[in-house]
Design a protein around this motif. Structure first.
Motif, PDB file in Angstrom:
ATOM      1  N   SER A   1      41.633  57.647  37.831  1.00  0.00           N
ATOM      2  CA  SER A   1      41.108  58.597  38.821  1.00  0.00           C
ATOM      3  C   SER A   1      41.907  58.377  39.339  1.00  0.00           C
ATOM      4  O   SER A   1      42.729  57.290  39.860  1.00  0.00           O
ATOM      5  N   VAL A   2      43.250  59.508  39.790  1.00  0.00           N
ATOM      6  CA  VAL A   2      44.641  59.208  40.343  1.00  0.00           C
ATOM      7  C   VAL A   2      44.165  59.067  41.785  1.00  0.00           C
ATOM      8  O   VAL A   2      43.469  59.562  42.001  1.00  0.00           O
ATOM      9  N   ASP A   3      44.610  57.492  41.759  1.00  0.00           N
ATOM     10  CA  ASP A   3      44.320  57.312  44.197  1.00  0.00           C
ATOM     11  C   ASP A   3      45.090  57.638  45.115  1.00  0.00           C
ATOM     12  O   ASP A   3      46.453  56.838  44.883  1.00  0.00           O
TER      13      ASP A   3
ATOM     14  N   ASN B   1      43.751  54.862  51.985  1.00  0.00           N
ATOM     15  CA  ASN B   1      43.185  54.011  51.958  1.00  0.00           C
ATOM     16  C   ASN B   1      41.424  54.050  51.083  1.00  0.00           C
ATOM     17  O   ASN B   1      40.703  54.178  51.670  1.00  0.00           O
ATOM     18  N   HIS B   2      41.956  54.798  49.630  1.00  0.00           N
ATOM     19  CA  HIS B   2      40.633  54.881  49.225  1.00  0.00           C
ATOM     20  C   HIS B   2      40.082  53.218  48.821  1.00  0.00           C
ATOM     21  O   HIS B   2      40.629  52.443  48.348  1.00  0.00           O
ATOM     22  N   ARG B   3      39.000  53.509  48.633  1.00  0.00           N
ATOM     23  CA  ARG B   3      37.712  52.679  48.627  1.00  0.00           C
ATOM     24  C   ARG B   3      37.923  52.087  47.248  1.00  0.00           C
ATOM     25  O   ARG B   3      37.197  53.663  46.574  1.00  0.00           O
ATOM     26  N   GLU B   4      37.354  51.089  46.426  1.00  0.00           N
ATOM     27  CA  GLU B   4      37.549  51.363  45.400  1.00  0.00           C
ATOM     28  C   GLU B   4      36.277  51.442  44.648  1.00  0.00           C
ATOM     29  O   GLU B   4      35.015  51.002  45.891  1.00  0.00           O
ATOM     30  N   SER B   5      35.605  52.286  43.872  1.00  0.00           N
ATOM     31  CA  SER B   5      34.157  52.667  43.900  1.00  0.00           C
ATOM     32  C   SER B   5      33.711  51.645  42.941  1.00  0.00           C
ATOM     33  O   SER B   5      34.376  50.639  41.965  1.00  0.00           O
ATOM     34  N   SER B   6      32.405  51.009  43.185  1.00  0.00           N
ATOM     35  CA  SER B   6      31.239  50.308  42.599  1.00  0.00           C
ATOM     36  C   SER B   6      31.202  50.706  41.205  1.00  0.00           C
ATOM     37  O   SER B   6      31.314  51.702  41.373  1.00  0.00           O
ATOM     38  N   VAL B   7      31.551  50.026  40.486  1.00  0.00           N
ATOM     39  CA  VAL B   7      31.195  50.231  38.517  1.00  0.00           C
ATOM     40  C   VAL B   7      29.829  49.020  38.494  1.00  0.00           C
ATOM     41  O   VAL B   7      29.780  47.769  38.404  1.00  0.00           O
ATOM     42  N   SER B   8      28.362  49.845  38.062  1.00  0.00           N
ATOM     43  CA  SER B   8      27.289  49.052  37.636  1.00  0.00           C
ATOM     44  C   SER B   8      27.528  48.579  36.219  1.00  0.00           C
ATOM     45  O   SER B   8      28.174  49.301  35.305  1.00  0.00           O
ATOM     46  N   ILE B   9      27.146  47.051  35.834  1.00  0.00           N
ATOM     47  CA  ILE B   9      27.359  46.893  34.311  1.00  0.00           C
ATOM     48  C   ILE B   9      25.471  45.987  34.191  1.00  0.00           C
ATOM     49  O   ILE B   9      25.404  45.214  35.119  1.00  0.00           O
ATOM     50  N   ASP B  10      25.355  46.808  33.391  1.00  0.00           N
ATOM     51  CA  ASP B  10      24.107  46.453  33.061  1.00  0.00           C
ATOM     52  C   ASP B  10      23.798  46.650  31.556  1.00  0.00           C
ATOM     53  O   ASP B  10      23.819  47.246  30.977  1.00  0.00           O
ATOM     54  N   ARG B  11      23.117  45.314  31.234  1.00  0.00           N
ATOM     55  CA  ARG B  11      23.385  45.098  29.428  1.00  0.00           C
ATOM     56  C   ARG B  11      22.480  46.119  28.963  1.00  0.00           C
ATOM     57  O   ARG B  11      22.383  45.943  27.964  1.00  0.00           O
TER      58      ARG B  11
ATOM     59  N   GLU C   1      52.120  47.528  33.398  1.00  0.00           N
ATOM     60  CA  GLU C   1      53.263  46.272  33.756  1.00  0.00           C
ATOM     61  C   GLU C   1      53.556  47.180  35.377  1.00  0.00           C
ATOM     62  O   GLU C   1      54.517  46.496  36.267  1.00  0.00           O
ATOM     63  N   CYS C   2      52.800  48.124  35.906  1.00  0.00           N
ATOM     64  CA  CYS C   2      53.375  48.526  37.015  1.00  0.00           C
ATOM     65  C   CYS C   2      52.390  47.426  38.153  1.00  0.00           C
ATOM     66  O   CYS C   2      52.727  47.994  39.540  1.00  0.00           O
ATOM     67  N   LYS C   3      51.598  46.947  37.693  1.00  0.00           N
ATOM     68  CA  LYS C   3      50.717  45.837  38.308  1.00  0.00           C
ATOM     69  C   LYS C   3      50.120  46.846  39.569  1.00  0.00           C
ATOM     70  O   LYS C   3      50.279  46.364  40.980  1.00  0.00           O
ATOM     71  N   VAL C   4      49.122  47.963  38.647  1.00  0.00           N
ATOM     72  CA  VAL C   4      48.517  49.070  39.812  1.00  0.00           C
ATOM     73  C   VAL C   4      47.063  48.099  40.307  1.00  0.00           C
ATOM     74  O   VAL C   4      47.187  46.940  39.766  1.00  0.00           O
ATOM     75  N   SER C   5      46.275  48.432  41.057  1.00  0.00           N
ATOM     76  CA  SER C   5      45.503  47.947  41.399  1.00  0.00           C
ATOM     77  C   SER C   5      43.962  48.874  41.626  1.00  0.00           C
ATOM     78  O   SER C   5      44.207  49.749  41.052  1.00  0.00           O
ATOM     79  N   SER C   6      42.951  48.048  42.424  1.00  0.00           N
ATOM     80  CA  SER C   6      42.235  48.405  42.299  1.00  0.00           C
ATOM     81  C   SER C   6      40.853  49.952  41.456  1.00  0.00           C
ATOM     82  O   SER C   6      41.405  48.919  40.439  1.00  0.00           O
ATOM     83  N   SER C   7      41.360  51.236  42.373  1.00  0.00           N
ATOM     84  CA  SER C   7      39.713  51.832  41.055  1.00  0.00           C
ATOM     85  C   SER C   7      40.808  51.968  39.515  1.00  0.00           C
ATOM     86  O   SER C   7      40.775  52.411  38.494  1.00  0.00           O
TER      87      SER C   7
ATOM     88  N   ILE D   1      45.455  40.413  34.617  1.00  0.00           N
ATOM     89  CA  ILE D   1      44.331  39.489  34.809  1.00  0.00           C
ATOM     90  C   ILE D   1      44.722  38.491  35.692  1.00  0.00           C
ATOM     91  O   ILE D   1      44.086  38.135  36.005  1.00  0.00           O
ATOM     92  N   GLU D   2      45.938  37.324  35.323  1.00  0.00           N
ATOM     93  CA  GLU D   2      46.352  36.442  36.018  1.00  0.00           C
ATOM     94  C   GLU D   2      46.231  36.614  37.702  1.00  0.00           C
ATOM     95  O   GLU D   2      46.105  35.993  38.567  1.00  0.00           O
ATOM     96  N   SER D   3      46.881  37.602  38.034  1.00  0.00           N
ATOM     97  CA  SER D   3      46.565  38.371  39.144  1.00  0.00           C
ATOM     98  C   SER D   3      44.591  38.364  39.512  1.00  0.00           C
ATOM     99  O   SER D   3      45.343  38.265  41.398  1.00  0.00           O
ATOM    100  N   LEU D   4      43.946  38.946  38.786  1.00  0.00           N
ATOM    101  CA  LEU D   4      42.907  38.851  39.549  1.00  0.00           C
ATOM    102  C   LEU D   4      42.629  37.111  40.591  1.00  0.00           C
ATOM    103  O   LEU D   4      42.823  36.900  40.093  1.00  0.00           O
ATOM    104  N   ARG D   5      41.680  37.340  41.426  1.00  0.00           N
ATOM    105  CA  ARG D   5      40.786  36.752  42.019  1.00  0.00           C
ATOM    106  C   ARG D   5      39.486  36.702  42.068  1.00  0.00           C
ATOM    107  O   ARG D   5      38.597  37.615  42.019  1.00  0.00           O
TER     108      ARG D   5
END
Length: 468
Positions: free
Chosen positions: A39-41, A45-55, A178-184, A220-224
């Motif tokens: 989904s192109v951001d 100022n677009h807020r990251e959409s929440s993703v629910s994880i339910d096993r 490699e472009c180090k995109v972020s958020s959604s 993955i290393e760049s995430l906290r």
């Protein structure tokens, strides 16, 4: 400098983007009904959409959302990594695990869906993507996030993911990472990678794009570890875990230093003293982390890397303190320890120390394993591995094995839990025998399988008794 970049854009990059767009607009080469995974951001100022994880949540087949059950239905669990030349569907039968017991009828087979690979001539678009990737690297447009040209390239790349071919999608995901995109956008890229990685037929495609492993590792290393990034970790690590089920791909990851990356992340999540991540999210992350570590442990060179991080072993041993009721995590812990206790010393290991020695020296090992038996004593896939670990350590010399034997037998509570577990499987075995004798021949086959499973568990548990 601005004029120089503009000239490069007009002469080199824009024609490549136009060519890529032409592929997408061609109905013969693109499935127009295939919705883009990215989904192109467009709004900064677009807020990251929440993703629910339910096993327990079920998804339609076309969805790329993921939960634990979705991951387990793919290349998760106790399967042994395979070599890249063992790609055919007929060769996907897994060998027995390192603990020399079968999978106790627990199916964790990797998906082998030949329909996931769209046939057709994709050489032209792949060549175009390679030229674009190379051009962006040469002109430093990948790392310059402030450049408007980089954003224009990414918008076209996102749209190109409509080209429904795994070869093309893997190349595009590599460029996006490699472009180090972020958020959604990063989240969506991880989702698409996971969907591609779940299909074993795509393994050779990843082998042909080896730089994607370094780029995935870097993101993955760049995430906290935060509540906002928790879902990203699950999807990214889930994709890496699926790929690591292939022994060749696992070796690539070990050579790139993935074990150190996972060690730092494992410590950060499992020892989260300030509760930055809710327990449910942290458990989901640790399930993927432990499963990935277990696959990497199949690589011969991995033990030297694991020995460099003794704190990782302590963190693994400490998992029941907080996650004892999490069956998936306890199973992965048992799988990892069973692999480590099955190692043998070689001259290549520093000072002759092995992971088996390191595990046996953990003062809390016996108590933690008994706690797992107490909580999951009716789960065959867990019990058989815990028994294997206890048997391995108890069979060691007087120093290491003796410590566990004394601690085990002097603790009446531990001994009682173990005996109760043994009696449960003995009674279940006898029940299956009685049931088989009373059934007709046509209905006794399933009973034979059940009795065989409980009998094998008995033998493993009794082996511990003998060694104690």
């Amino acid at each position: 400098d601005s004029q120089w970049v503009s000239d490069i854009w007009d002469a080199e990059i824009q024609p490549l983007l136009d060519q890529l767009s032409s592929f997408i607009s061609s109905p013969s080469k693109c499935n127009k009904n295939h919705q883009s995974a990215i989904s192109v951001d467009r709004d900064k100022n677009h807020r990251e959409s929440s993703v629910s994880i339910d096993r327990d949540e079920t998804h339609r087949e076309s969805s790329i959302s993921v939960d634990r059950d979705d991951l387990k239905g793919s290349r998760n669990g106790d399967e042994k990594p395979v070599k890249v030349d063992e790609m055919s569907k007929s060769s996907r039968q897994r060998n027995r695990d390192d603990d020399n017991v079968d999978e106790m009828n627990v199916s964790h087979d990797r998906v082998s869906d030949h329909h996931s690979v769209i046939s057709g001539d994709h050489s032209a678009i792949c060549e175009c993507i390679n030229y674009l990737h190379d051009s962006m690297k040469r002109h430093d447009l990948i790392s310059d996030k402030s450049s408007k040209y980089r954003g224009l390239v990414l918008k076209v790349v996102y749209k190109c993911l409509d080209y429904n071919d795994p070869v093309v999608q893997i190349k595009l995901c590599n460029l996006i990472l490699e472009c180090k995109v972020s958020s959604s956008n990063l989240m969506s890229c991880y989702k698409l990678l996971l969907r591609l990685a779940k299909h074993s037929d795509n393994d050779t495609l990843f082998v042909n794009e080896p730089s994607i492993f370094a780029n995935l590792q870097s993101t993955i290393e760049s995430l906290r570890p935060t509540p906002q990034s928790a879902n990203g970790f699950v999807y990214g690590l889930g994709a890496a875990k699926c790929l690591s089920a292939n022994l060749l791909l696992a070796k690539i990851m070990v050579d790139l230093g993935w074990i150190e990356t996972l060690y730092k992340l494992f410590i950060g999540v499992s020892m989260d003293t300030v509760n930055q991540i809710p327990p449910t999210h942290s458990a989901n992350i640790l399930v993927q982390l432990s499963g990935l570590l277990r696959h990497l442990a199949e690589v011969d060179e991995s033990e030297i890397a694991f020995l460099r991080f003794p704190v990782l072993l302590k963190a693994v041993i400490s998992l029941p303190d907080k996650y004892l009721t999490d069956r998936d995590l306890m199973l992965n812990m048992a799988r990892l320890l069973s692999k480590w206790t099955a190692t043998t010393p070689t001259n290549e290991r520093s000072e002759g120390v092995t992971m088996s020695d390191m595990v046996a020296r953990q003062p809390r090992l016996c108590d933690q394993l008994i706690a797992i038996l107490g909580a999951h004593g009716e789960r065959s896939e867990i019990v058989v591995r815990v028994a294997f670990i206890l048997g391995n350590v108890a069979a060691m010399g007087d120093v290491l094995g003796g410590r566990l034997r004394r601690g085990f037998t002097l603790n009446s509570n531990s001994l009682q839990i173990f005996i109760d577990c043994l009696l449960y499987w003995v009674e279940l075995f006898l029940h299956h025998i009685d049931k088989r004798n009373s059934e007709s021949e046509t209905h006794s086959k399933n009973t034979d399988k059940d009795s065989s499973k409980s009998k094998e568990l008995e033998l493993n548990l009794l082996d511990v008794v003998v060694k104690l």
